[in-house]
Design an enzyme around this catalytic site. Structure first.
Site, PDB file in Angstrom:
ATOM      1  N   PRO A 130       6.625  74.341  67.806  1.00  0.00           N
ATOM      2  CA  PRO A 130       5.896  74.051  66.566  1.00  0.00           C
ATOM      3  C   PRO A 130       4.391  73.928  66.864  1.00  0.00           C
ATOM      4  CG  PRO A 130       7.826  72.643  66.786  1.00  0.00           C
ATOM      5  CD  PRO A 130       7.679  73.352  68.089  1.00  0.00           C
TER       6      PRO A 130
ATOM      7  N   GLY B 261       0.616  72.803  66.793  1.00  0.00           N
ATOM      8  CA  GLY B 261      -0.206  71.640  66.455  1.00  0.00           C
ATOM      9  C   GLY B 261       0.618  70.418  66.105  1.00  0.00           C
ATOM     10  N   ALA B 262       1.719  70.206  66.809  1.00  0.00           N
ATOM     11  CA  ALA B 262       2.604  69.098  66.436  1.00  0.00           C
ATOM     12  C   ALA B 262       2.895  68.175  67.620  1.00  0.00           C
ATOM     13  CB  ALA B 262       3.901  69.652  65.867  1.00  0.00           C
ATOM     14  N   GLY B 263       2.184  68.359  68.740  1.00  0.00           N
ATOM     15  CA  GLY B 263       2.366  67.449  69.874  1.00  0.00           C
ATOM     16  C   GLY B 263       3.283  67.979  70.956  1.00  0.00           C
TER      17      GLY B 263
ATOM     18  N   SER C  67       1.934  73.500  72.056  1.00  0.00           N
ATOM     19  CA  SER C  67       1.948  74.927  71.681  1.00  0.00           C
ATOM     20  C   SER C  67       0.801  75.689  72.340  1.00  0.00           C
ATOM     21  CB  SER C  67       1.897  75.101  70.162  1.00  0.00           C
ATOM     22  OG  SER C  67       0.770  74.448  69.625  1.00  0.00           O
TER      23      SER C  67
ATOM     24  N   ASP D 219      -1.287  68.448  79.498  1.00  0.00           N
ATOM     25  CA  ASP D 219      -0.428  69.412  78.790  1.00  0.00           C
ATOM     26  C   ASP D 219      -0.258  70.688  79.619  1.00  0.00           C
ATOM     27  OD1 ASP D 219      -0.674  67.533  76.811  1.00  0.00           O
ATOM     28  OD2 ASP D 219      -1.295  68.916  75.243  1.00  0.00           O
TER      29      ASP D 219
HETATM   30  C1  MEV Z   1      -2.393  65.880  73.590  1.00  0.00           C
HETATM   31  O1  MEV Z   1      -1.130  66.507  73.824  1.00  0.00           O
HETATM   32  C2  MEV Z   1      -2.588  64.757  74.544  1.00  0.00           C
HETATM   33  C3  MEV Z   1      -3.890  63.964  74.384  1.00  0.00           C
HETATM   34  O2  MEV Z   1      -3.793  62.865  75.302  1.00  0.00           O
HETATM   35  C4  MEV Z   1      -5.100  64.796  74.681  1.00  0.00           C
HETATM   36  C5  MEV Z   1      -5.241  65.138  76.162  1.00  0.00           C
HETATM   37  O3  MEV Z   1      -4.630  64.527  77.020  1.00  0.00           O
HETATM   38  O4  MEV Z   1      -6.063  66.039  76.430  1.00  0.00           O
HETATM   39  C6  MEV Z   1      -4.016  63.386  72.978  1.00  0.00           C
END
Ligand code: MEV
Length: 308
Positions: free
Chosen positions: A91, A93-95, A98, A142
């Protein structure tokens, strides 16, 4: 003719997102149930390398930027007649990583097509450079977890040096149930909002970073020992810190409460927040109940994944 192909998985941050940008350790795991596949094919019409993706709007523009940057980093002439096909069920932009999945799959598939040998560490470095184009100053967690596709503890270095990465094996299989609500804004906005909190009250933010550091250190021990009860409690506490820095929202809080009420050991938002996914730690026998509770609480997508 197929010239190169690669698949990269999604990811999930179990503890420490946002604070990881500010030097706090974090724990992330791969989500192999979803992934992005990139295939590089000869373009019969001889068009210069172009992205054939299901993306639209800003996401399409970002994907094309990533393709151009990846070609440049690999030293490939942009005029190569390649159709770069993307298929993804991560998905957007949902964490769930992606953009990291697209970056890693692009670097691997393009390097194969170009006949360039790229070590796994170089894939990570190049994917991180691509992530910077999309997210500004990402911590790198990520792209790292997606590149190695292994659970890990990650800490960014104070200076410009390499982060500290330690691969982790869970003491016991973890069953994670994920639920999503619509996202408000981008990762970039959410990260910027936390920077603004820090600037507004540096002493308070430093105290929060200290608490989250202790929490993540305890979480790593619980993860490795298979102490799911403690890990769940730490996830709940971590969610509280994320609420405090303003990156949760009513939908995520509702899903986390619903998961806990259905018997999850703990629940928290995952990734940049303000919508997107939350993650609940469930006992194997409770996963179906937790998933049903998330659906009843309005989750738009529910997924179950295991960390072994
Ligand atoms: C985003 O998946 C994770 C955050 O901690 C940003 C990052 O680590 O660069 C919000």
């Amino acid at each position: 003719m197929l010239l190169g192909s690669a698949r990269a998985c999604g990811k999930l941050i179990l503890l420490g997102e946002h604070f990881v940008v500010h030097g706090v350790p974090a724990v992330a795991v791969p989500v192999t149930a979803v992934g992005t596949t990139v295939r590089v094919l000869e373009d019969p019409q001889g068009r210069p390398a172009w992205l054939d993706s299901p993306f639209t709007g800003d996401v399409k523009v970002a994907g094309e930027r990533l393709l151009d940057a990846a070609l440049e980093a690999l030293g490939v002439a942009p005029g190569m007649p390649w159709r770069v096909e993307v298929q993804s069920d991560v998905p957007v932009g949902a964490g769930l990583g992606s953009s990291a999945a697209l970056s890693v799959a692009l670097v691997r598939a393009l390097s194969e097509a170009a006949g360039v040998d790229v070590s796994i560490d170089d894939v990570n470095a190049q994917a991180h450079a691509l992530e910077r184009l999309v997210h500004g100053t990402p911590s790198g967690i990520d792209d790292t977890v997606v590149t190695y596709a292994r659970a890990l503890a990650f800490r960014r270095s104070d200076a410009l040096g390499d982060p500290t990465i330690r691969f982790l094996a869970p003491g016991r299989t973890l069953v994670l149930v994920l639920g999503a609500v619509p996202r408000e804004g981008t990762t970039f906005d959410a990260v910027a909002a936390v920077h603004a909190r820090k600037a507004a009250d540096p002493a308070r933010f430093a105290r929060q970073c200290e608490s989250v550091t202790h929490l993540v250190d305890s979480g790593i021990r619980a993860f490795e020992s298979g102490f799911r009860r403690s890990l769940g409690e730490l996830m709940d506490q971590n969610h509280g810190h994320l609420v405090e820095v303003g990156v949760s929202n009513a939908g995520l809080d509702r899903l986390c409460s619903a998961a806990r009420a259905a018997g999850a050991r703990g629940a928290k938002l995952t990734g940049a927040g303000r919508g997107g996914f939350m993650v609940a730690l469930a006992e194997r026998g409770k996963a179906t109940e937790v998933a049903a509770a998330l659906e009843s609480a309005g989750a738009t997508t529910v997924l179950t994944t295991e960390v072994t």
